[in-house]
Design an enzyme around this catalytic site. Structure first.
Site, PDB file in Angstrom:
ATOM      1  N   HIS A 131     -55.826  27.971 -78.782  1.00  0.00           N
ATOM      2  CA  HIS A 131     -56.125  27.887 -77.348  1.00  0.00           C
ATOM      3  C   HIS A 131     -55.645  29.184 -76.714  1.00  0.00           C
ATOM      4  O   HIS A 131     -54.695  29.805 -77.199  1.00  0.00           O
ATOM      5  CB  HIS A 131     -55.332  26.698 -76.793  1.00  0.00           C
ATOM      6  N   LYS A 234     -51.661  14.941 -71.537  1.00  0.00           N
ATOM      7  CA  LYS A 234     -52.578  14.587 -72.641  1.00  0.00           C
ATOM      8  C   LYS A 234     -52.066  13.354 -73.396  1.00  0.00           C
ATOM      9  O   LYS A 234     -52.653  12.913 -74.367  1.00  0.00           O
ATOM     10  CB  LYS A 234     -52.725  15.772 -73.593  1.00  0.00           C
TER      11      LYS A 234
HETATM   12  C1  LIG Z   1     -54.339  23.203 -78.181  1.00  0.00           C
HETATM   13  C2  LIG Z   1     -53.914  23.409 -76.768  1.00  0.00           C
HETATM   14  N1  LIG Z   1     -52.907  24.248 -76.494  1.00  0.00           N
HETATM   15  C3  LIG Z   1     -52.474  24.454 -75.247  1.00  0.00           C
HETATM   16  C4  LIG Z   1     -53.073  23.838 -74.181  1.00  0.00           C
HETATM   17  C5  LIG Z   1     -52.551  24.100 -72.812  1.00  0.00           C
HETATM   18  O1  LIG Z   1     -52.033  22.927 -72.267  1.00  0.00           O
HETATM   19  P1  LIG Z   1     -51.641  22.857 -70.705  1.00  0.00           P
HETATM   20  O2  LIG Z   1     -52.877  23.302 -69.963  1.00  0.00           O
HETATM   21  O3  LIG Z   1     -51.312  21.419 -70.491  1.00  0.00           O
HETATM   22  O4  LIG Z   1     -50.498  23.771 -70.511  1.00  0.00           O
HETATM   23  C6  LIG Z   1     -54.137  22.967 -74.401  1.00  0.00           C
HETATM   24  C7  LIG Z   1     -54.843  22.330 -73.279  1.00  0.00           C
HETATM   25  O5  LIG Z   1     -55.976  21.943 -73.367  1.00  0.00           O
HETATM   26  C8  LIG Z   1     -54.565  22.747 -75.729  1.00  0.00           C
HETATM   27  O6  LIG Z   1     -55.561  21.910 -75.990  1.00  0.00           O
END
Ligand SMILES: Cc1ncc(COP(=O)(O)O)c(C=O)c1O
Length: 414
Positions: A131, A234
């Site tokens: 991500h 999530k």
């Molecule tokens: C694999 C992964 N990493 C990091 C994130 C970032 O999470 P957040 O937006 O809750 O900080 C996400 C969010 O979709 C994710 O799916």
């Protein structure tokens, strides 16, 4: 007298769905079918109630007050830390730092551990399926320090090429920051093996658990990771709350992230001393109500049964993958052997955005686009996908509706 304990073999979906008020609403005149759980999951009544209770009875700033409300809200806040400690199997409660989310957890490590420990020529390893929040903080750090960012490639099934990873490790590797479960493909990565190999090379490991914490059993001591980050929203919890787990001795050696109240022991113009863990990393007033309500989300998951939830989600995954094959021109992107309940797909002749709009007209919420994983989309030579991701409250009937919706999309667009 013998007591018979009957352990349910499947989830009572009617009862579970009753706990999520939002599932009663309609979208565009149709019952909501919410298949965007990898972006954020819906909240059960007990999480919503916990928030209302906090603001109705408990609201006070924590840690600093001696009046009853301050003491009660502090106690409730710290109970959430204990619940998280148990949930991920951390050895010490002070290894649990509350953040705003996975993004902030990763940034905290990159900014504090990274700035103290990374030097010119050092190497940091990530993967193609990260991500953006597990790419950009390391890119910024590498640029600043003249360090090297290396990227583990992915095969056509959407799995890490482990041989390439092994070849990348060297005495210059200082950090491996890896996603546990891909948000875009659903791939479950062999993080235990990744950690073992990284440690043998003398590197630390940060695990991005944003997608894994809700689907898999997490035991940070068994994984032996150095850092683990995830987001409450999530996990059926509120937005604006995340967790950074860090190994105690490493957290103790790291400089603070942000300066301000709460993170200090004493402040003088000549010198400031910092608070002990975990408060050293929790500057300012935290998101008290949401942290407290997060405990209710963890309790909800535990009382429902993580193993039952996992079995149900795996059933939905297999059913969805089978049924989607019936849609002409549809290709599933990401066919790893180990997957959670995420299905990404493309449809010949249809832009993912148009798929999303047409499904929304039928009350079906899916995510479309690059899923904050643009390098992964580049790897598959596609601009994006449509993604259906399933949670404990989803049903096979909802998947049937998705398939019907997609058959209609084919008629209109393809
Ligand atoms: C694999 C992964 N990493 C990091 C994130 C970032 O999470 P957040 O937006 O809750 O900080 C996400 C969010 O979709 C994710 O799916």
């Amino acid at each position: 007298m013998s007591i018979s304990l009957t352990i349910p073999k499947t989830l009572d979906l009617t009862a579970i769905r009753r706990e999520f008020p939002i599932l009663n609403r309609e979208v565009k005149g149709k019952p909501l079918i919410y298949l965007d759980n990898a972006a954020t999951s819906q909240k059960p009544r007990q999480v919503i109630d916990a928030l209302v209770h906090y603001y109705s009875y408990l609201n006070a700033n924590i840690h600093r007050g001696i009046h009853s409300l301050a003491e009660e809200s502090t106690a409730a806040f710290e109970l959430s830390r204990d619940a998280v400690q148990t949930f991920i199997g951390a050895r010490f409660r002070e290894e649990i730092i509350f953040t705003r989310g996975t993004t902030e957890s990763i940034n905290l490590v990159a900014y504090t551990w990274g700035r103290k420990n990374i030097k010119a020529g050092d190497e940091i390893i990530i993967s193609t399926m990260e991500h953006h929040s597990n790419i950009v903080p390391w890119q910024i750090l590498c640029e600043e320090k003249n360090a090297v960012l290396k990227v583990i490639p992915v095969n056509d099934a959407g799995e890490l090429i482990m041989d390439e990873y092994e070849k990348m490790l060297s005495p210059r590797t200082r950090m491996v920051s890896i996603v546990h479960v891909s948000n875009a493909l659903g791939t479950v990565n062999p993080v235990k093996k990744i950690i073992e190999l990284a440690h043998a090379a003398g590197a630390l490991v940060m695990v991005d658990g944003a997608q894994s914490a809700v689907h898999l059993d997490i035991d940070v001591q068994d994984l032996d990771c150095d850092f683990f980050g995830f987001s409450a929203h999530k996990l059926y919890g509120p937005t604006g709350v995340g967790v950074l787990y860090g190994r105690k001795e490493i957290l103790e050696s790291m400089p603070p992230f942000q300066g301000g109240g709460e993170m200090i022991k004493e402040v003088h113009f000549e010198k400031t001393t910092f608070n002990e863990l975990p408060y050293k990393f929790e500057a300012g007033t935290p998101n008290i109500g949401d942290v407290i309500a997060f405990r209710s989300a963890l309790e909800f998951i535990q009382s429902t049964g993580k193993e039952l939830i996992r079995r149900h989600e795996q059933d939905l995954l297999e059913y969805a993958q089978q049924q989607l094959e019936k849609v002409p021109g549809l290709t599933i992107v990401g066919k790893a052997k180990e997957k959670v309940s995420v299905v990404s797909f493309i449809l010949a002749g249809a832009h993912p955005q148009d798929i999303g709009i047409l499904l929304d007209n039928r009350g079906i919420a899916v995510r479309t686009g690059h899923h904050c994983a643009q390098p992964l989309m580049d790897r598959f030579c596609i601009p994006g996908t449509a993604r259906a991701s399933f949670a404990m409250y989803n049903t096979r009937q909802e998947i049937d509706e998705l398939v019907k919706g997609l058959l209609r999309v084919v008629k209109i667009l393809a």
